[in-house]
Design a protein around this motif. Structure first.
Motif: not given
Length: 85
Positions: A15-41
């Motif tokens: 991102f532009e240096e003046s635009k820090p990452v917002e929480p929605k991107y952290i939550r999206e990553l967490y969702g991907v992790i949760a789905i991966y964990k589920h699929d990989k037991h």
């Protein structure tokens, strides 16, 4: 990325240096992790988020609660025109 016992799911944002990452991107990553964990037991999985622009305070709080590693990186360019947003 994987080693013999652990899988890392990594997300990166340039991102532009003046635009820090917002929480929605952290939550999206967490969702991907949760789905991966589920699929990989429930395989051992961790999350890491790389950003050139840093993270908002809310993102830092979310990442701590969700056990996601945050990494603020600097990007270097030989030619400033290579930098795109």
């Amino acid at each position: 990325a994987r080693d013999s016992e652990f899988t890392w799911i990594i997300q990166c944002k340039n991102f532009e240096e003046s635009k820090p990452v917002e929480p929605k991107y952290i939550r999206e990553l967490y969702g991907v992790i949760a789905i991966y964990k589920h699929d990989k037991h429930n395989e051992k999985v961790g999350g890491a988020f790389f950003s050139n622009s840093g993270f908002s305070e809310q993102s830092k709080i979310a990442a701590e609660k969700l056990n996601i590693t945050l990494l603020h990186i600097e990007l270097y360019y030989d030619n400033p025109q290579q930098r795109r947003f």
